[in-house]
Design an enzyme around this catalytic site. Sequence first.
Site, mmCIF file in Angstrom:
data_model
loop_
_atom_site.group_PDB
_atom_site.id
_atom_site.type_symbol
_atom_site.label_atom_id
_atom_site.label_comp_id
_atom_site.label_asym_id
_atom_site.label_seq_id
_atom_site.Cartn_x
_atom_site.Cartn_y
_atom_site.Cartn_z
ATOM 1 N N CYS A 189 -24.920 -23.225 7.742
ATOM 2 C CA CYS A 189 -23.716 -24.045 7.507
ATOM 3 C C CYS A 189 -22.718 -23.957 8.659
ATOM 4 O O CYS A 189 -21.855 -24.827 8.788
ATOM 5 C CB CYS A 189 -23.003 -23.594 6.243
HETATM 6 O O1 KQY Z 1 -22.288 -24.437 2.946
HETATM 7 C C1 KQY Z 1 -21.723 -25.268 3.583
HETATM 8 N N1 KQY Z 1 -22.404 -26.178 4.238
HETATM 9 C C2 KQY Z 1 -20.278 -25.365 3.614
HETATM 10 C C3 KQY Z 1 -19.620 -24.427 2.701
HETATM 11 C C4 KQY Z 1 -18.182 -24.768 2.608
HETATM 12 C C5 KQY Z 1 -17.424 -23.719 1.903
HETATM 13 C C6 KQY Z 1 -15.978 -23.930 2.035
HETATM 14 N N2 KQY Z 1 -15.245 -22.854 1.448
#
Ligand code: KQY
Length: 378
Positions: free
Chosen positions: A356
């Site tokens: 992420c």
């Molecule tokens: O997992 C993701 N692609 C983004 C996670 C966002 C979390 C924001 N607190």
Amino acid sequence: MARTLKSTPRRDGFRMPAEFEPHAGTWMIWPERPDNWRLGAKPAQEAFTAVAAAIAASEPVTVGASAAQYENARAHLPAAVRVAELSSNDAWVRDTGPTGVIDAQGRVRGVDWMFNAWGGLDGGLYFPWDQDDLVARKVLEVEGLDRYRAPFVLEGGAIHVDGEGTLITTEECLLNPNRNPGLGREDVERNLRDYLGIERVIWLGRGVFNDETDGHVDNLCCFVRPGEVALTWCDDPADPQHEISRDALARLRAARDARGRRLLVHRIPQPGPLFMTAQEAAGVDRREGSRPRQAGDRMAGSYVNFYIANRRVVVPLLDPATDARALRILRRLFPGREVVGVPAREILLGGGNVHCITQQVPRGARLRVVARAGRRAA
Ligand code: KQY
């Protein structure tokens, strides 16, 4: 100058390559917001630095940092990592950065999705998100790559492709009315075909239990090569992840990819389950409009949230009881790459993991020519 194009990638002959195809480099964003990252983001900055260093051993890494954090980021990150001033609302470049697409001549362009902080005012994680929505455009400008602005909401973590026409995603995320109200399954599939050049969508149901992104596929399942996927797995029938993973397995076994192949599914044990401690929750600032953190929150930990760099696979380390087993399986799945683990609980506390916080830029033909010319000159 990077142009904004009025066409679509599909019409222009572009497709999204798989993550295991060659990269020109990787982008990350320096974490700092104290209502998501505990203790003023200091522990998260250490974890992001370890991820950047692990990837930089394999390919060029650029980290975007706010003006306020530029000097701090520069001081922490290895010299080999390029730091560029970049405004953002948080550090999830997988979701806010561009999705690279490539054509048969090796030209690279980027897709700039609309971004609404994982659900806008209907369950989104913070407000505002205006700077995040500009990240992809700015990255493409820095990279000198032409841009397609997609007229719908999508996050990079909500999709995985095999580079041969197949995309996997989840219904929980892409059919959620808080992303594109009014768009049904066929509309979403048409958009994916037009902007990613894919032919077939494999729909999984829900993502990892309690994933605050509304079930991003990149935490649940990913391609390790065409025809083969890794799926997060839980043997305990009393754990809600068990049924989610079983349903995904059944759908994957029933599916055919764009080339008509059945998929080989590799199960990766989930860590934990993992819960936020009282001390961890207390270190996160409270702010209206941002999701509060509570002691005992179950976190969506998953080893599938790894990143495939050119010569390395960077895997989150999350639980001493399962880390070694996950690494063993992934080493078997990626014989041509070095599989390295990085301590990642601090990233998980912010709501995501290694995949992420990273976004690859595909390597195009022009860069290959430059690299060859460079080698000849050396
Ligand atoms: O997992 C993701 N692609 C983004 C996670 C966002 C979390 C924001 N607190």
